[in-house]
Design a protein around this motif. Sequence first.
Motif, PDB file in Angstrom:
ATOM      1  N   ILE A 124       1.756  29.763  67.419  1.00 27.26           N
ATOM      2  CA  ILE A 124       1.475  30.244  66.785  1.00 27.26           C
ATOM      3  C   ILE A 124       1.812  30.144  64.092  1.00 27.26           C
ATOM      4  CG2 ILE A 124       2.013  32.733  65.498  1.00 27.26           C
ATOM      5  CD1 ILE A 124       3.002  33.065  68.888  1.00 27.26           C
ATOM      6  N   SER A 125       2.586  29.770  64.179  1.00 30.04           N
ATOM      7  CA  SER A 125       2.879  29.548  62.905  1.00 30.04           C
ATOM      8  C   SER A 125       2.057  28.354  62.070  1.00 30.04           C
ATOM      9  CB  SER A 125       4.390  28.903  62.972  1.00 30.04           C
ATOM     10  OG  SER A 125       4.585  28.243  63.526  1.00 30.04           O
ATOM     11  N   GLY A 126       1.226  27.709  62.955  1.00 38.06           N
ATOM     12  CA  GLY A 126       0.323  26.244  63.049  1.00 38.06           C
ATOM     13  C   GLY A 126      -1.127  27.184  63.665  1.00 38.06           C
ATOM     14  N   GLY A 127      -0.859  28.138  63.226  1.00 29.73           N
ATOM     15  CA  GLY A 127      -2.404  29.181  63.336  1.00 29.73           C
ATOM     16  C   GLY A 127      -3.392  29.272  64.584  1.00 29.73           C
ATOM     17  N   GLY A 132      -0.985  30.357  71.494  1.00 32.11           N
ATOM     18  CA  GLY A 132       0.919  30.631  71.240  1.00 32.11           C
ATOM     19  C   GLY A 132       0.672  31.295  72.124  1.00 32.11           C
ATOM     20  N   TYR A 133       0.327  32.926  71.789  1.00 36.47           N
ATOM     21  CA  TYR A 133       0.153  34.213  72.899  1.00 36.47           C
ATOM     22  C   TYR A 133      -0.276  33.667  74.429  1.00 36.47           C
ATOM     23  CZ  TYR A 133       0.213  37.648  68.848  1.00 36.47           C
ATOM     24  OH  TYR A 133       0.976  37.956  67.829  1.00 36.47           O
TER      25      TYR A 133
END
Length: 224
Positions: A124-127, A132-133
């Motif tokens: 998620i932090s990497g876009g 990520g979800y």
Amino acid sequence: MKTGHPQIESEDSFCNVAINFSQLKINKNLIEASLGYPENTMPEHFAGIIENIISEMEKYIEIKAGYRIARVEKPSDRHDGLLVSGTFLNMQKIVTGQLKKAEKAAVFICTIGQAMENWSKQLISGGEIMLGYMVDAIASATVENVTDLLHDYIGDKMLGQGLKITNRYSPGYCNWSVSEQHQLFSILNDKSCGIKLTESALMIPIKSISGIIGVGADVKRVDY
């Protein structure tokens, strides 16, 4: 189902249960639902991504599970909870009603560790938000599957002693306050599979489940 044997079968002892990754049968419908898709409506592309995540996730999973069999008493002056190993659990009407015929209780706890959560956060932090979800949804389905296996194991062990079990119940559900995690953890006597509890009753790692299962001759487990 082959799982590790409890260390000690006597009441009040904590029993570790070995659950292997190869035993897991992850509910993909649960994953779909958590991502907002009705059963069998997820796009094929997403279904393929889920398969890839599942094929890679063994290296991210560290399963720990166990339970303690504790005595159950019914206070004469309270109808909203039970005494479990001398600790009053204010479980409210629904859970208390389901456990009122229990002679004992299996207080259980399990986790899949921190790595899946870290993987999700990194994506998620990497876009890669959707990916990520998906990892997070699969992690949630996985810890539920671990809990299913633990529940079945406890049921088999109790059946061997001529006893039945109930459904499982956790703080935060059926009007049972999540703050009651503190009382539940106290019954485990620090045998919590490495899981820590914050002041606000959040379990760390997050992908962990704790709860209680009634045990007795006159209780029953029903399908949800």
